[in-house]
Design an enzyme around this catalytic site. Structure first.
Site, mmCIF file in Angstrom:
data_model
loop_
_atom_site.group_PDB
_atom_site.id
_atom_site.type_symbol
_atom_site.label_atom_id
_atom_site.label_comp_id
_atom_site.label_asym_id
_atom_site.label_seq_id
_atom_site.Cartn_x
_atom_site.Cartn_y
_atom_site.Cartn_z
ATOM 1 N N ASP A 826 0.854 -1.184 0.000
ATOM 2 C CA ASP A 826 0.000 0.000 0.000
ATOM 3 C C ASP A 826 0.892 1.236 0.000
ATOM 4 O O ASP A 826 2.056 1.182 0.394
ATOM 5 C CB ASP A 826 -0.930 0.017 1.216
ATOM 6 C CG ASP A 826 -2.083 0.995 1.024
ATOM 7 O OD1 ASP A 826 -2.217 1.551 -0.078
ATOM 8 O OD2 ASP A 826 -2.851 1.201 1.985
ATOM 9 N N GLU A 864 9.720 5.854 -9.697
ATOM 10 C CA GLU A 864 8.723 4.804 -9.852
ATOM 11 C C GLU A 864 8.650 3.983 -8.569
ATOM 12 O O GLU A 864 9.655 3.657 -7.964
ATOM 13 C CB GLU A 864 9.100 3.891 -11.032
ATOM 14 C CG GLU A 864 9.083 4.588 -12.369
ATOM 15 C CD GLU A 864 7.682 4.975 -12.811
ATOM 16 O OE1 GLU A 864 6.719 4.493 -12.196
ATOM 17 O OE2 GLU A 864 7.561 5.774 -13.748
ATOM 18 N N ASP A 896 -2.723 -2.547 -2.945
ATOM 19 C CA ASP A 896 -3.727 -1.523 -2.668
ATOM 20 C C ASP A 896 -3.264 -0.196 -3.250
ATOM 21 O O ASP A 896 -2.110 -0.030 -3.625
ATOM 22 C CB ASP A 896 -3.935 -1.404 -1.156
ATOM 23 C CG ASP A 896 -5.316 -0.874 -0.805
ATOM 24 O OD1 ASP A 896 -5.962 -0.295 -1.694
ATOM 25 O OD2 ASP A 896 -5.744 -1.030 0.350
ATOM 26 N N HIS A 1029 -0.881 -0.991 4.917
ATOM 27 C CA HIS A 1029 -1.440 0.345 5.120
ATOM 28 C C HIS A 1029 -1.032 0.906 6.477
ATOM 29 O O HIS A 1029 -0.633 2.081 6.583
ATOM 30 C CB HIS A 1029 -2.961 0.287 5.020
ATOM 31 C CG HIS A 1029 -3.643 1.553 5.434
ATOM 32 N ND1 HIS A 1029 -3.664 2.679 4.641
ATOM 33 C CD2 HIS A 1029 -4.306 1.892 6.575
ATOM 34 C CE1 HIS A 1029 -4.311 3.649 5.265
ATOM 35 N NE2 HIS A 1029 -4.707 3.196 6.448
#
Length: 1054
Positions: A826, A864, A896, A1029
């Site tokens: 994430d 990137e 995610d 996350h």
């Protein structure tokens, strides 16, 4: 490109990009005339020898059928070798040689296929595109991946030949929609695409000796050979044909699906397919073909009627006709083009969609129509040529943009106000006088083309506005802090979103202009000068009361028209008196009772949600004016929401140390985890607790409660080191913790009891314990442990969390896949540095999926994300090997933070780089599944029982009808919903060589939703995503740097 690089994992004889085997066009020359070096560089002898031109676009003599490779040239298939891309072929052996400068050489015993930039080319002969997989497997294709940006640039350049011939730089607003030059790979399902293929004119054979005609926009072809497609614009004469139509040609380029069977892994051979060819007679227009659906439906589970916020749209028109409009002499002004076309409404009809060069009509005209207009600026007669280029089915992707425009008009007819992208009803506003707020009910709408057809997707939306204007807020701030008034206003207002009621537009406040007031003047578009007071009085009938108020500044983002002309520049000045802030105030978010009052109106139940949707549909279908607007394009909206059949996945078994049990209907096991031992418990022999003097009593009670509840949970903890602090200042905490860790280096865990929600203190503690002196830490708000009746429950949850942070294992589910690694990724935006983002990476290390390895990487916008991704993956594989003494055979990545617009970037760039990581280890070719997880979706699901709608049970999955036609995706409701309606998570299989069927993907994802140890129940997303996350949020919000590597094998971030 290094020719010695190993082949693509799992694809024998092929390199990284199987889709390059499909037929495509490059920049070469015709096949039916002697080879002449027309491109860039020198000519070579045409004696049929193996030595060829080294630049771009050279040929050798040969009268056999030719195909182009890359930017090179067509070569006779009888030659011993072919130079791919830009290199010089060298003498080869029987199995082909290697072109040392740039690229691979292909053995020419096999049929040659154009592999330029992914644009499908209609067959140049009856045998092309019919090579068997066995033949294609023999070829060695280049490993280098074409740039996505480069492909898009090529499409943009080649879209419209006629316009380029006139030297116009206009770009159609519909151009590129549904036209996708690339091809997908490794999805594990039937590749199919969204490309618009099909209704073009018959490709015309170029006569021998024909040459390109020079024009203002470059070389082009004579009028009878001209097309509007991705043709060979000025790059030499095409072999056999010229494309007609703006999309890839019929039907070999089926959007993103393969047209020639690529070399696929064995698991994918069964699902690959070819689009059948078809021949067109000259001048014939055929309806655009429809795409086959991907194999994405599972069978496991119990069927269940499911409702969704999708409404069926019926199209009464047989087709929508696309025309290309050419102005001779060229008319640069878009306004003038629109005006000229409007003058010819008797011919085209009243219902049109025109973007300056492409015209869409619901009626069919002659194939070519010539209209006459006079340019008013110089009385020059202009010939308008309207030529039919394509017949679209009414549910084509190209029609959806102007269907959405029609829908916007319908919402306006119903009296709804457009604010941002959604429509709201200010007349039905709910006033919360106690909190000085009002809530506008409304809808977000869009028309989509899904697996089930054309649907209107409607979601209930709410806009929260304050009753007080920005000027009122300024007055309150002035009363509270007069000395630092301007600074406090800046902190409070900059970055907030305001709405101006007189036009219902929203603006972001970027600055405050203290030196200006409504009495100042500004210049209007017509050049006249007026004051703000006069402007609002004249245009809106508003009388400004406060003449000395400052002005708010909004700086619009730079936007440009298709032709490159700037639309909005400069600054927009707003009056605080007429601006009202939107959203929920930060102070109110921390007020539990205020939020409870607000959520009553925002979090509507499934029954209320469906009632709102049905009311909107009733208003549309009973309003004559709205029906007339829809009928102009032949649209008919159903009067009820979509009801289809979904499935409930089987319940999972939770495994503890010595007990296992099947979850209940509410998928919660909070009672079981506190009365039975966890899988693995870490003894807490040396731990410290820090607390300010006034919290000493609560700290003692907490430690005492720990001792009482730890036994049944399988935990053993000794008495802690107590450190009482003289005050609760940040410096006091930091110095005390650092001193204790220095004097007692064996401390396993640091527990801190804090007063209030203090981000500065929390951040300082986490920086010290996660970066400087790595040790797991637990922060506890004293309010959490101040209620004696809840202390036992709170202590049990804190102990479970502390066990996780020390490396303990709580529970697991049965996952039958062996040698599996599951990864979660994430991305979070760092608050300390503008635009810097942080990626959280979490990977499993054992077969039970109970040991995790985590890493963090930071990157700037021009970097990137894959760069950090690659480093993390290599480290995780090495750690996995250290634990298991072998590498994982299957790797499943849950990614995610990816929107629909970024899916292609993930597919074309991230995944190949991940596959390249495996080459670091010799003879290592694991199977990979890459699944994108999207939480922010507008699809709602409801359980149906007669005419009543409710919340679907956990484990509900829907994998058809409302899913996307381009991807293998499904919607999963994994969690138990206690308030509001069912908001599922969308899971998209972007890449799959792991032989995972739709059932496997769905059940594995559901299992992973059980594995988040901070909650004894299922959550919305797979646990690895949630872990990633939490890690990214901690690092980006509080640490602002990478955590210490010593903590990488613990879930210290929970």
């Amino acid at each position: 490109m290094d020719p010695k690089k190993p082949c693509f994992p799992g694809l024998p004889g092929a390199t990284r990009i199987p889709w390059l085997q499909q037929q495509a066009w490059g920049r070469g020359l015709r096949s039916d005339e002697p080879a002449i070096g027309r491109a860039r560089g020198l000519m070579f002898a045409t004696d049929g020898s193996a030595s060829l031109g080294r630049a771009r676009g050279f040929t050798t003599a040969g009268d056999t059928l030719l195909m182009q490779y890359g930017r090179g040239v067509p070569f006779p298939v009888s030659d011993p070798s072919i130079g791919f891309a830009r290199g010089i072929p060298m003498p080869t052996s029987e199995d082909g040689g290697i072109n040392r400068p740039r690229g691979w050489l292909l053995s020419t015993a096999d049929p040659t296929v154009g592999v330029a930039r992914g644009e499908p080319l209609l067959g140049l002969g009856p045998h092309l595109g019919q090579a068997t997989p066995g033949q294609l497997a023999k070829q060695d294709l280049p490993e280098e991946m074409p740039s996505l940006q480069a492909e898009e640039e090529v499409v943009a350049k080649q879209v419209d030949m006629s316009t380029q011939g006139q030297g116009s730089s206009l770009v159609s607003m519909f151009r590129g929609m549904g036209i996708d030059p690339s091809k997908t790979w490794g999805r594990g399902g039937l590749p199919v695409g969204r490309g618009v293929f099909g209704a073009e004119l018959q490709p015309q054979t170029a006569p021998v000796g024909a040459v390109a005609v020079a024009g203002p926009g470059g070389d082009r072809f004579p009028e009878d050979m001209m097309g509007q497609g991705n043709s060979f614009l000025g790059r030499g004469v095409p072999s056999q044909m010229v494309g007609m139509g703006r999309a890839s040609m019929h039907p070999l380029g089926a959007g993103r699906g393969p047209t020639v069977p690529p070399t696929l892994p064995p698991s994918l051979h069964k699902e690959a397919h070819m689009t059948p060819g078809c021949s067109l007679t000259k001048g014939e227009l055929k309806m655009e073909a429809t795409c086959e659906t991907l194999h994405k439906t599972g069978t496991k589970g119990t069927p269940l009627p499911i409702g969704s916020n999708h409404i069926t749209i019926h199209c009464r028109n047989e087709a929508v006709y696309q025309y290309h409009v050419t102005f001779t002499p060229n008319v640069e002004s878009m306004g003038m083009r629109f005006g000229m076309m409007k003058d010819h409404r008797p011919t085209t009809g009243e219902v049109v969609a025109f973007d300056g060069s492409i015209l869409y009509l619901p009626v069919k005209m002659e194939e070519v129509v010539h209209l006459k207009s006079v340019r008013r600026t110089d009385n020059q007669e202009v010939d308008i040529k309207v030529q039919m280029t394509k017949i679209l089915p009414p549910n084509s992707d190209l029609c959806i943009p102007f269907y959405n425009v029609v829908l916007r008009r319908v919402m306006k007819i119903l009296g709804l106000k457009l604010v941002g992208r959604n429509h709201y009803d200010p007349k039905s506003a709910v006033i919360l006088g106690k909190h000085r707020l009002q809530v506008w009910p409304g809808y977000s709408t869009c028309i989509k083309h899904t697996d089930g057809g054309l649907y209107l997707q409607v979601d209930v939306s709410h806009k929260v506005l304050r009753n007080d204007s920005v000027l009122d807020c300024m007055n309150v701030i002035y009363q509270q802090s007069r000395e630092s008034f301007q600074d406090e206003c800046t902190k409070e207002l900059i970055g907030s979103i305001v709405i101006t009621r007189y036009n219902n537009r929203t603006y972001r406040i970027d600055d405050i202009e203290w030196g200006k007031s409504p009495k100042d003047t500004f210049t209007m578009a017509d050049g006249s000068t007026t004051t703000f007071v006069e402007y609002y009085s004249k245009n809106y009938g508003i009388t400004i009361k406060e003449m000395d108020q400052p002005m708010l500044i909004h700086r619009p983002k730079e936007r440009s028209k298709p032709g490159g002309k700037q639309v909005i520049t400069g600054e927009i000045l707003l009056l605080p008196e007429l601006s009202f802030t939107t959203g929920i105030p930060d102070k109110m978010r921390k007020d539990f009772r205020a939020m409870k009052d607000l959520t009553m109106h925002i979090n509507v139940s499934s029954e209320q949600h469906t009632h709102s949707l049905k009311q909107l549909l009733k208003n549309i279908n009973t309003n004559p004016e709205a029906q007339t607007e829809l009928a102009r394009w032949g649209l008919e909206i159903s009067q009820d929401i979509l009801v289809t059949i979904g499935r409930i996945l089987p319940l999972e078994t939770i495994c503890l140390q010595s007990v296992s049990f099947v979850t209940g209907a509410d998928v919660s096991w909070s009672r079981e985890v506190i009365r039975d031992a966890s899988i693995s418990c870490i003894p807490m022999n040396c731990w410290a607790i820090f607390y300010p003097r006034r919290c000493a009593e609560q700290a003692e009670e907490l430690v005492s409660c720990f001792g009482k509840v730890a036994g049944p949970m399988g935990l053993r903890l000794d008495r802690p080191i107590r450190v009482e602090l003289k005050d609760d200042r940040t410096e006091t905490y930091v110095k005390s913790i650092h001193s204790q860790l220095t004097s007692e280096p064996n401390v396993q865990l640091v527990v801190c009891i804090m007063t209030g929600n203090r981000d500065d203190l929390y951040s300082a503690i986490k920086k010290l314990c996660c970066v400087q002196s790595p040790v797991p830490s637990q922060a506890i708000n004293v309010r959490t442990i101040s209620q004696p009746q809840k202390l036992r429950s709170v202590a049990q949850k804190i102990l479970l969390q502390m066990n996780c942070k020390l490396g303990g294992e709580l529970w697991t589910v049965n996952v039958p896949l062996k040698h599996l690694m599951v990864i979660g990724v994430d991305v979070h935006h760092d608050t300390s540095k503008k635009n810097r983002s942080v990626m959280g990476f979490v990977a499993s290390l054992n077969s039970l999926l109970t040991r995790w390895y985590s890493r963090v990487t930071f990157q700037m916008p021009n970097e990137e994300i894959i760069n950090g991704f690659r480093v993390c993956l290599l480290a995780a594989l090495q750690k996995y090997y250290g634990v298991n003494h072998n590498f994982p055979e299957k790797i499943v990545v849950y990614r995610d933070g990816v929107s629909d617009g970024q899916l292609k970037t993930v597919e074309l760039y991230e995944i190949p780089q991940l596959l390249k990581c495996f080459e670091t280890f010799p003879n290592y070719e694991p199977k990979l599944a890459f699944i994108v997880v999207q939480k922010r979706v507008s699809t709602n699901l409801y359980s149906c029982s007669g005419d009543r709608f409710g919340t679907p049970p956990p484990g509900t999955v829907l994998d058809h009808t409302v899913t996307n036609r381009e991807w293998v995706d499904f919607y999963l409701m994994a969690h138990h919903v206690r308030q509001g309606c069912g908001l599922p998570t969308r899971n998209i299989s972007v890449y799959n060589t792991a032989n995972l069927s739709p059932d496997h993907l769905q059940r594995l994802t559901f299992k992973m939703c059980h594995m988040y140890w901070n909650w004894p129940g299922t959550i919305r997303v797979p646990a690895p995503c949630k872990y990633a996350h939490k890690l990214a949020f901690l690092s980006g919000q509080y640490l602002h740097s990478e955590p210490a590597i010593q903590l990488a094998d613990k879930l210290y971030f929970l």
